[in-house]
Each structure stands twice: as structure tokens, then as C-alpha cells.
Design an enzyme around this catalytic site. Structure first.
Site, PDB file in Angstrom:
ATOM      1  CG  MET A   1      -2.213  -1.116   1.157  1.00 32.82           C
ATOM      2  SD  MET A   1      -3.032  -1.100  -0.476  1.00 32.82           S
ATOM      3  CE  MET A   1      -2.916  -2.678  -1.070  1.00 32.82           C
TER       4      MET A   1
ATOM      5  CG  HIS B   1      -2.460  -0.462   5.051  1.00 28.25           C
ATOM      6  ND1 HIS B   1      -3.243  -0.101   4.714  1.00 28.25           N
ATOM      7  CD2 HIS B   1      -1.185   0.358   4.978  1.00 28.25           C
ATOM      8  CE1 HIS B   1      -3.151   1.008   4.395  1.00 28.25           C
ATOM      9  NE2 HIS B   1      -1.918   1.508   4.536  1.00 28.25           N
TER      10      HIS B   1
ATOM     11  CB  SER C   1      -3.059   3.526  17.847  1.00 22.98           C
ATOM     12  OG  SER C   1      -2.175   3.645  19.373  1.00 22.98           O
TER      13      SER C   1
ATOM     14  CE1 TYR D   1       2.097   2.682  15.374  1.00 25.39           C
ATOM     15  CE2 TYR D   1       0.970   3.926  17.279  1.00 25.39           C
ATOM     16  CZ  TYR D   1       0.929   2.955  16.359  1.00 25.39           C
ATOM     17  OH  TYR D   1       0.158   1.968  16.354  1.00 25.39           O
TER      18      TYR D   1
ATOM     19  N   GLY E   1      -6.549   0.093  22.295  1.00 20.64           N
ATOM     20  CA  GLY E   1      -5.390  -0.059  23.280  1.00 20.64           C
ATOM     21  C   GLY E   1      -4.619  -1.258  22.732  1.00 20.64           C
ATOM     22  CG  LEU E   2      -1.243  -4.195  24.734  1.00 22.84           C
ATOM     23  CD1 LEU E   2      -0.446  -3.786  23.905  1.00 22.84           C
ATOM     24  CD2 LEU E   2      -0.867  -4.516  26.170  1.00 22.84           C
ATOM     25  CB  ILE E   3      -5.214  -5.532  20.091  1.00 26.49           C
ATOM     26  CG1 ILE E   3      -5.958  -4.388  20.375  1.00 26.49           C
ATOM     27  CG2 ILE E   3      -6.006  -6.910  19.702  1.00 26.49           C
ATOM     28  CD1 ILE E   3      -7.250  -4.579  21.334  1.00 26.49           C
TER      29      ILE E   3
ATOM     30  CB  THR F   1      -1.411  -8.032  17.066  1.00 25.57           C
ATOM     31  OG1 THR F   1      -0.716  -6.700  17.566  1.00 25.57           O
ATOM     32  CG2 THR F   1      -2.793  -7.746  16.820  1.00 25.57           C
TER      33      THR F   1
END
Ligand SMILES: *[C@@H]1O[C@H](CO)[C@@H](O)[C@H](O)[C@H]1NC(C)=O
Length: 294
Positions: free
Chosen positions: A92, A119, A173, A186, A219-221, A223
Site C-alpha cells: 500500500m 494496514h 491507536s 508513530y 488499546g493493547l491488542i 497481535t
């Protein structure tokens, strides 16, 4: 007596608020046959969204760079009941790959109902977290993949979304609502998404175009990317304990898009209070961040 009545009022208010939050008019059936593009589907939340849209009987185009991986995801989507499951292998960060993705929706589906921008290119600078060091070459690439491509895909899809009264879902986020040490690049990108899509939402209203924009504040996922970042910070065990599953996050995101919610804070208790702290007590947030990082 008075105390009892006060509690009754509090309880009633809680029930009303709970109902308001829960009964948002979500109808999973509304997604049967819906034409969807989801980006970043090789792993994590994107992959789980692909499966959940599939279960609901949507027609879905997924993207990522790794073709072999996309083939596996598409096969599973078909098993789960997707009306159609198509992949576009691409980067992308490249304009032509964005164009190819949206063109595929036009050619295969003749329109689009949901554009889910998810993405993420290399989430933190090289493997680690570091103080901002002025590395502009890095930031240009990072901005291209994580911000400009979101704008590009939405711009390309907008004519179709205006036709269908569709939706754009932007996965962001907590760091798109509060700032933090070691994550300047970020945060810059995630704040930019809020700025751009917030303005776009107003312009759509001005044009009387019925396209909804949902900003997802995560939040915190659990992954791979998030856990790698946690490992760098030496907080992997804690992160694994408190992180919510990518599958649950995917279900919540799809729901928020379907009910045309303006913003989704997920998990609410982890992100909403912090997000709201910044505009009210920014110094408290600065202090907390510096303490945490020192
Ligand atoms: C989109 O919404 C407009 C007005 O809100 C309506 O007239 C039109 O029929 C809708 N189009 C579709 C495809 O639902």
C-alpha cells in the site's frame, strides 16, 4: 430513604446508559452481501476482520504483501461462508497498488460499502523504540505507508462510497489521541489520521454525502506487532496478561463500522480515560509518560 432513592436513580441511569451503548441498532444481517475492502489482512486484527466479515456472508477483498499468506486467508474465508473472497497482493506504500485494490472492488463488485483501513508498515523504528533522532528517510517511508496510503485509498474509494452511502473505518491507536516517549513518528502519523479524517467527515456533511467515518482508537491488542513492541520495552508478560484478543477487537471494529459510530474506543476502559486526560490535563500525561520511560 434518601440514600436508597439516590441509588435507585444511579442504577437506573447505569441501565439506561448500558442499553444505549449496547443497543446501537447493530444488525449483523446488514453485512450479508456487503462489499468490503480490508487492508493488512495477513495477520492480526486484519486477518480476524477478514474471517468475521466472511462469517457474516460479506463479499470481501483483502490486501497484504505476502501472496502465499493471502491465499490461505482467502481459503479459510470461503470455508467460513464469505459470498466472495478475493485478494490483492500489494504494497500500500505504492500508489499503483492502492489503485489496483480499489479498481478490483469496482470490477468485481461494481461498488463498495465498506473501506476498512487497517494496514501497518513497520510499527516501531527498526526493531526497537528510540528517541527521535531526525531520521527523515525513515519517517518519509513510514508516513507514506501509514498515513498517505490511507488518504489515497479513501480518496480513490470515495466516489463508490458516496454512491452506496458507505463507510470508511480507520484503524488507529490510543497513540493517535495521546502522545508518548519513543513513539514520535508513530504518534505523528496516527494524529494525522484523526486530523485528516475528522476534516473529511465535516466536508462530507457539507456536501450532504452520506458516508460515515469511524475512527478506531485501539488499546493493547494481542497481535504479533504489539507483542514485539512490548518485548522491546521489557513488558511482554504484562502485555500478554492485559491485551485483548485480535478476534474480539475485529468483531468490535466491524460492529462500529456497521452502526456508523463516529469513534470506537476499544477496550473502552483502557483507552477512553487516557484519551480524555490529554485535552484536560496535558501536564499530567507528560509526567506519567516521562516517569514510565525514565
Ligand atoms: C443514499 O442516501 C440518500 C439520502 O440519504 C438516498 O436518497 C439514497 O437512495 C441512498 N442510496 C442508497 C444506495 O442507499
Amino acid at each position: 430513604m434518601m440514600a436508597g432513592r439516590t441509588w435507585m436513580v444511579v442504577l437506573l441511569a447505569a441501565v439506561v446508559i448500558g442499553c444505549y451503548i449496547y443497543f446501537d441498532g447493530y444488525d449483523p444481517e446488514s453485512l450479508r452481501g456487503a462489499r468490503v475492502v480490508v487492508t493488512g489482512c495477513s495477520t492480526g486484527i486484519g486477518e480476524q476482520m477478514a474471517y468475521h466479515y466472511a462469517r457474516l456472508g460479506a463479499k470481501v477483498i483483502i490486501t497484504a504483501r505476502r501472496e502465499a499468506r493471502l491465499k490461505e486467508v482467502v481459503a479459510k474465508m470461503k470455508d467460513l461462508g464469505a459470498q466472495e473472497a478475493i485478494y490483492v497482493a500489494g504494497d500500500m506504500a505504492k500508489a499503483e497498488d492502492c489503485e489496483r485494490t480499489i479498481k478490483t472492488a469496482e470490477e468485481k463488485f461494481g461498488g463498495l460499502d465498506y473501506l476498512v483501513l487497517n494496514h501497518m508498515g513497520s510499527s516501531f523504528k527498526r526493531e526497537g523504540l528510540s528517541l527521535w533522532d531526525g531520521d527523515m528517510a525513515f519517517l518519509e517511508d513510514f508516513t507514506n505507508i501509514n498515513y498517505l496510503s490511507y488518504v489515497r485509498l479513501a480518496s480513490l474509494a470515495l466516489p463508490m462510497l458516496e454512491q452506496s452511502n458507505g463507510s470508511v473505518v480507520v484503524v488507529s491507536s490510543l497513540l493517535g489521541k495521546i502522545t508518548g516517549t519513543f513513539v514520535a513518528g508513530y504518534c505523528g502519523v496516527k494524529f494525522a489520521l484523526d486530523g485528516f479524517f475528522g476534516s473529511l467527515r465535516q466536508e462530507l456533511q457539507l456536501k450532504k454525502a452520506d458516508v460515515s467515518i469511524t475512527l478506531v482508537v485501539l488499546g493493547l491488542i494481542n497481535t504479533e506487532q504489539a507483542m514485539n513492541a512490548a518485548k522491546v520495552m521489557g513488558a511482554e508478560d504484562l502485555a500478554k496478561t492485559i491485551a485483548l484478543s485480535a478476534e474480539d477487537a475485529a468483531v468490535a471494529i466491524i460492529r462500529s463500522g456497521a452502526v456508523r459510530q463516529r469513534e470506537l474506543y476499544y477496550p473502552w476502559i483502557m483507552v477512553w480515560p487516557l484519551a480524555k486526560l490529554r485535552p484536560v490535563f496535558p501536564q499530567v500525561l507528560d509526567w506519567m509518560e516521562v516517569q514510565k520511560s525514565a
